[in-house]
Design a protein around this motif. Structure first.
Motif, PDB file in Angstrom:
ATOM      1  N   LEU A  11       0.958  -1.350   0.217  1.00 39.26           N
ATOM      2  CA  LEU A  11      -0.250  -0.075   0.236  1.00 39.26           C
ATOM      3  C   LEU A  11       0.723   1.100   0.132  1.00 39.26           C
ATOM      4  CD1 LEU A  11      -2.893   1.108   0.324  1.00 39.26           C
ATOM      5  CD2 LEU A  11      -2.524   1.421   2.411  1.00 39.26           C
ATOM      6  N   TYR A  15       0.893   4.115  -2.681  1.00 34.99           N
ATOM      7  CA  TYR A  15       0.422   4.977  -2.414  1.00 34.99           C
ATOM      8  C   TYR A  15       1.967   6.511  -3.251  1.00 34.99           C
ATOM      9  CZ  TYR A  15       1.121   9.689  -0.224  1.00 34.99           C
ATOM     10  OH  TYR A  15       0.879  11.305   0.041  1.00 34.99           O
ATOM     11  N   LEU A  20      -3.263   4.785  -6.602  1.00 34.11           N
ATOM     12  CA  LEU A  20      -4.118   4.643  -6.259  1.00 34.11           C
ATOM     13  C   LEU A  20      -5.288   6.093  -6.473  1.00 34.11           C
ATOM     14  CD1 LEU A  20      -2.486   4.130  -2.055  1.00 34.11           C
ATOM     15  CD2 LEU A  20      -4.003   2.730  -3.570  1.00 34.11           C
ATOM     16  N   PRO A  21      -6.615   5.574  -6.387  1.00 30.98           N
ATOM     17  CA  PRO A  21      -7.838   6.322  -6.011  1.00 30.98           C
ATOM     18  C   PRO A  21      -7.718   7.508  -5.771  1.00 30.98           C
ATOM     19  CG  PRO A  21      -8.143   4.213  -6.350  1.00 30.98           C
ATOM     20  CD  PRO A  21      -6.895   3.840  -5.991  1.00 30.98           C
ATOM     21  N   LEU A  22      -8.337   8.072  -6.040  1.00 31.89           N
ATOM     22  CA  LEU A  22      -8.259   9.952  -4.782  1.00 31.89           C
ATOM     23  C   LEU A  22      -8.681   9.620  -3.532  1.00 31.89           C
ATOM     24  CD1 LEU A  22      -7.522  12.647  -4.788  1.00 31.89           C
ATOM     25  CD2 LEU A  22     -10.318  12.876  -5.482  1.00 31.89           C
ATOM     26  N   SER A  23      -9.640   8.370  -3.206  1.00 30.58           N
ATOM     27  CA  SER A  23     -10.266   7.961  -1.896  1.00 30.58           C
ATOM     28  C   SER A  23      -9.312   7.218  -1.527  1.00 30.58           C
ATOM     29  CB  SER A  23     -11.527   7.420  -2.430  1.00 30.58           C
ATOM     30  OG  SER A  23     -11.921   5.823  -2.593  1.00 30.58           O
ATOM     31  N   GLU A  24      -9.309   6.323  -1.906  1.00 29.49           N
ATOM     32  CA  GLU A  24      -7.970   5.838  -1.014  1.00 29.49           C
ATOM     33  C   GLU A  24      -6.488   5.791  -0.763  1.00 29.49           C
ATOM     34  OE1 GLU A  24      -8.321   1.196  -3.394  1.00 29.49           O
ATOM     35  OE2 GLU A  24      -6.926   1.616  -1.848  1.00 29.49           O
ATOM     36  N   ARG A  25      -6.495   7.355  -2.312  1.00 29.54           N
ATOM     37  CA  ARG A  25      -4.987   8.225  -1.063  1.00 29.54           C
ATOM     38  C   ARG A  25      -5.055   9.290  -0.401  1.00 29.54           C
ATOM     39  NH1 ARG A  25      -0.755   9.303  -4.137  1.00 29.54           N
ATOM     40  NH2 ARG A  25      -0.025  11.818  -3.704  1.00 29.54           N
TER      41      ARG A  25
ATOM     42  N   ARG B  90      -5.542  12.563  -9.788  1.00 31.82           N
ATOM     43  CA  ARG B  90      -6.408  11.561  -9.403  1.00 31.82           C
ATOM     44  C   ARG B  90      -7.707  12.570  -9.339  1.00 31.82           C
ATOM     45  NH1 ARG B  90      -4.233   8.857 -11.771  1.00 31.82           N
ATOM     46  NH2 ARG B  90      -2.755   8.020 -11.296  1.00 31.82           N
ATOM     47  N   GLU B  98     -13.443   3.102 -10.871  1.00 33.07           N
ATOM     48  CA  GLU B  98     -12.226   2.140 -10.829  1.00 33.07           C
ATOM     49  C   GLU B  98     -12.670   2.215  -9.406  1.00 33.07           C
ATOM     50  OE1 GLU B  98      -9.117   4.698 -11.470  1.00 33.07           O
ATOM     51  OE2 GLU B  98      -7.161   3.714 -11.005  1.00 33.07           O
ATOM     52  N   ALA B  99     -12.429   2.712  -8.755  1.00 36.16           N
ATOM     53  CA  ALA B  99     -12.488   3.231  -6.796  1.00 36.16           C
ATOM     54  C   ALA B  99     -13.531   1.817  -6.283  1.00 36.16           C
ATOM     55  CB  ALA B  99     -12.768   4.190  -5.749  1.00 36.16           C
ATOM     56  N   TYR B 150      -4.459   2.845 -12.335  1.00 36.49           N
ATOM     57  CA  TYR B 150      -4.450   1.896 -12.824  1.00 36.49           C
ATOM     58  C   TYR B 150      -5.357   1.455 -14.024  1.00 36.49           C
ATOM     59  CZ  TYR B 150      -2.707  -0.086  -8.341  1.00 36.49           C
ATOM     60  OH  TYR B 150      -2.050  -0.631  -7.692  1.00 36.49           O
ATOM     61  N   ARG B 169       1.101  -4.983  -7.126  1.00 38.03           N
ATOM     62  CA  ARG B 169       1.213  -4.270  -5.580  1.00 38.03           C
ATOM     63  C   ARG B 169       2.269  -6.177  -5.813  1.00 38.03           C
ATOM     64  NH1 ARG B 169      -1.973  -2.899  -1.743  1.00 38.03           N
ATOM     65  NH2 ARG B 169      -1.960  -5.126  -0.681  1.00 38.03           N
TER      66      ARG B 169
END
Lengths: 224, 182
Positions: A11, A15, A20-25, B90, B98-99, B150, B169
């Protein structure tokens, strides 16, 4: 320090790669602020992957960019430096516990934070105040001048006094504001529990490396 | 440490002390590199100019957070720029889909590839990248240098989104074992 599970290592890598998509970032950004081990892992990835940026060629930005930066960064009143420093600048008699609290609340989480030592030097009449903060891990001392500046043809010089040894000059203080002074490796061993002192010297500091001027203030370095 | 990184380090330290001349010299010394990074990631000149301004305003505000033993001064500056540009990227390409698809995280078991890499003594990122399968190294490089998401990587390599993430990953775990803890 604990070993991170592979999922967290990956992860942190994701990063830093930026996939990563925005929310995860954003979630990871919050975690970096609250989880020192994870933050350290992110820092490792940043250092490891940085050479990949070597293939990116520099491109001169147009002049207007700097003009805009100057207006935005330099044209506006300075941000008060991190709370700690503003505070140290005016510090005279602070309880160590209180200073410790400010340090941890006011400073960003730094993975490399080592043990800290502080010395508050105040002249007898209270006119000159100087605070020094030493980070054992980085070997750097940051000093902050408060109160009266020395006379125009004079400078304040900072000395380290360890035990019975002769005082060793750490350098000439800035006339105002803050300065960072790296402490030579051979002095780092003795700095704990040593005393810091300031004397008034000719401009540029004591000519022969031996204090000549009057003692202005001194104080022990205390662990915080 | 190279002479150049020492210089940048000194400029950064003086910038932290609100030295305007040092800040300006820092921009002259490393601004073009950071503009290059922003351009490459954002692929849009106006936005890259905008981002570069943000980067240097941020550096001016946060130079005192630079910790020398964690990163070289250049790496720290590059990281500030990359983070800012990737945040912009992003935010721009909000892949709601995607999310959602990515939410189910594939878990990581050690792979034979990771074992093989651990056995080697290669420590630099180039060596370690060289030990990844060609397309996987290319995916890592494209993500880092070009800022591909991604979704973009999955399209480029013609694999499902989650497969792409598993790949990457696993590649990261292999890389990390190869790179060590330094």
């Amino acid at each position: 320090m604990r070993d991170l599970p592979p999922d967290d290592i990956a992860l942190a890598g994701e990063y830093v790669l930026g996939t990563l998509p925005l929310s995860e970032r954003q979630a990871v950004t919050r975690r970096i602020a609250s989880d020192a081990d994870f933050a350290r892992e992110v820092a490792r990835w940043e250092a490891h992957l940085d050479p990949l940026a070597e293939e990116v060629m520099p491109v001169s930005p147009p002049r207007r960019v700097w003009a805009e930066i100057e207006a935005r960064a330099l044209g506006v009143p300075e941000r008060a430096p991190s709370g700690l420093w503003r505070w140290l600048a005016g510090a005279s008699a602070i309880s160590a516990a209180f200073l410790g609290a400010i340090l941890w609340l006011g400073e960003p989480l730094m993975p490399a934070q080592g043990r800290m030592w502080v010395s508050d030097m105040v002249s007898e009449d209270g006119a000159v105040r100087l605070a020094a903060l030493y980070n054992e891990k980085t070997g750097e001392m940051r000093v902050s001048m408060g109160g009266a500046a020395p006379a125009p043809e004079r400078d304040f010089e900072l000395w380290l006094i360890a035990g019975d040894a002769a005082p060793v000059s750490l350098g000439v203080m800035p006339r105002r504001g803050q300065a960072a002074m790296p402490i030579p490796a051979d002095l780092r061993q003795v700095i704990a529990n040593a005393t810091l002192a300031i004397t008034e010297e000719p401009r540029g500091g004591a000519p022969a490396g031996v204090a000549t001027g009057p003692l202005v203030a001194k104080a022990e370095l205390r662990r915080i | 440490m190279t002479a150049q990184s020492t210089d940048l380090g000194a400029l950064l330290a003086r910038t932290a002390l609100r030295d305007r001349a040092a800040f300006s010299a820092l921009y002259s010394a490393h601004g073009a590199k950071l503009f290059g990074i922003c351009l490459r990631l954002l692929q849009d000149r106006a936005e890259a100019e905008d981002a570069l301004q943000d980067v240097f305003v941020k550096v001016w505000m946060n130079a005192d957070r630079y910790v020398p033993e964690v990163a070289s001064p250049a790496a720290w500056l590059n990281t500030v720029a990359r983070n800012l540009c990737i945040d912009r990227l992003r935010a721009r390409k909000t892949g709601g889909v995607e999310a959602e698809v990515l939410e189910a995280l594939p878990s990581l078991e050690p792979t034979p590839e990771a074992e093989a890499i651990r056995a080697s003594d290669g420590r630099r990122i180039e060596d370690c990248m060289g030990k990844l399968e060609g397309v996987r190294a290319e995916a890592v490089r494209r993500a880092y240098v070009e800022g591909e998401s991604y979704l973009e990587l999955a399209e480029r390599f013609e694999v499902p989104l989650n497969t792409m993430r598993s790949w990457l990953r696993r590649s990261l775990i292999s890389l990390r074992e190869c790179l060590g803890d330094a």
